[in-house]
Design a protein around this motif. Structure first.
Motif, PDB file in Angstrom:
ATOM      1  N   SER A 103      -9.013  -4.979   4.682  1.00  0.00           N
ATOM      2  CA  SER A 103      -8.288  -5.565   3.558  1.00  0.00           C
ATOM      3  C   SER A 103      -6.878  -5.931   3.997  1.00  0.00           C
ATOM      4  N   ALA A 104      -6.398  -7.058   3.521  1.00  0.00           N
ATOM      5  CA  ALA A 104      -5.007  -7.443   3.764  1.00  0.00           C
ATOM      6  C   ALA A 104      -4.093  -6.852   2.696  1.00  0.00           C
ATOM      7  N   MET A 105      -4.666  -6.108   1.778  1.00  0.00           N
ATOM      8  CA  MET A 105      -3.928  -5.594   0.619  1.00  0.00           C
ATOM      9  C   MET A 105      -3.390  -4.180   0.822  1.00  0.00           C
ATOM     10  N   GLU A 106      -3.630  -3.586   1.973  1.00  0.00           N
ATOM     11  CA  GLU A 106      -3.249  -2.190   2.232  1.00  0.00           C
ATOM     12  C   GLU A 106      -1.767  -1.929   1.950  1.00  0.00           C
ATOM     13  N   ASP A 107      -0.882  -2.734   2.545  1.00  0.00           N
ATOM     14  CA  ASP A 107       0.561  -2.541   2.347  1.00  0.00           C
ATOM     15  C   ASP A 107       0.977  -2.819   0.911  1.00  0.00           C
ATOM     16  N   THR A 108       0.402  -3.860   0.315  1.00  0.00           N
ATOM     17  CA  THR A 108       0.742  -4.226  -1.059  1.00  0.00           C
ATOM     18  C   THR A 108       0.388  -3.103  -2.025  1.00  0.00           C
ATOM     19  N   ILE A 109      -0.774  -2.526  -1.867  1.00  0.00           N
ATOM     20  CA  ILE A 109      -1.215  -1.421  -2.727  1.00  0.00           C
ATOM     21  C   ILE A 109      -0.292  -0.212  -2.539  1.00  0.00           C
ATOM     22  N   GLY A 110       0.125   0.024  -1.307  1.00  0.00           N
ATOM     23  CA  GLY A 110       1.000   1.157  -1.004  1.00  0.00           C
ATOM     24  C   GLY A 110       2.370   1.046  -1.643  1.00  0.00           C
ATOM     25  N   ARG A 111       2.779  -0.165  -2.018  1.00  0.00           N
ATOM     26  CA  ARG A 111       4.093  -0.359  -2.636  1.00  0.00           C
ATOM     27  C   ARG A 111       4.083  -0.169  -4.146  1.00  0.00           C
ATOM     28  N   GLY A 112       2.908   0.091  -4.713  1.00  0.00           N
ATOM     29  CA  GLY A 112       2.872   0.341  -6.155  1.00  0.00           C
ATOM     30  C   GLY A 112       1.956  -0.606  -6.890  1.00  0.00           C
TER      31      GLY A 112
END
Length: 175
Positions: free
Chosen positions: A58-67
């Motif tokens: 997933s390319a969303m790993e960092d985005t999800i980690g930010r809230g």
């Protein structure tokens, strides 16, 4: 061993689902880009056809980690492999823009290059090319199948055609 390999930019799993199901009927290995899945939803790719196993990121790993997620999801790559081939599969790389696997003496690389107007375009391209170059140097003598979404604009001299020509040189392909 004869294999049919396909590649498909889904523009979101929901949008590309029916075509991906059709590709499962005619391909043994399928590269997908832009599935837009969150890390906890990656199993949805494997659920498309019970004859396939999914290796995906997933390319969303960092985005999800930010809230809290704002806007639409984006990116993500995967390779669907027929289950009968899994006994000889090795995962060589699994990143948000690149997945590489090895089956016997064949290396399969699925890459999703950035669009030219991406803020960190140069850095992303350099990283992806370096990773591909490393995979190639560690697998000399293997057959290489490179596919994915190259985001090329052949009519635009600003496009990364020179980078692709360099990659073709690495793969020893005629340009």
């Amino acid at each position: 061993m004869d294999l049919a390999v396909g590649t498909f930019n889904l523009y979101g799993l929901n949008q590309g689902l029916s075509m991906l199901a059709e590709l499962c009927q005619v391909c043994n290995i399928i590269f997908v880009q832009e599935h837009w899945l969150l890390p906890n939803d990656l199993e949805r790719l494997a659920a498309i056809d019970c004859r396939f196993t999914s290796i995906s990121s997933s390319a969303m790993e960092d985005t999800i980690g930010r809230g809290i997620l704002r806007g639409r999801p984006f990116g993500g790559v995967g390779i669907l492999v027929e289950n009968r081939l899994m006994h000889s599969l090795n995962i060589l790389a699994k990143l948000d823009r690149l997945i590489a696997i090895k089956l016997a003496d064949c290396v399969f690389i699925n890459v999703y290059f950035p669009v030219l107007n991406c803020a960190s375009y140069g850095d992303i391209m350099a990283e992806l090319i370096a990773i591909i170059e490393g995979i190639l140097s560690e697998n000399l003598g293997c057959n290489i199948i490179l596919g994915g979404d190259f985001n090329l604009e052949f009519c635009n001299e600003l496009s990364h055609i020179l980078t692709i020509k360099f990659l073709m040189t690495l793969l020893r392909l005629p340009s």
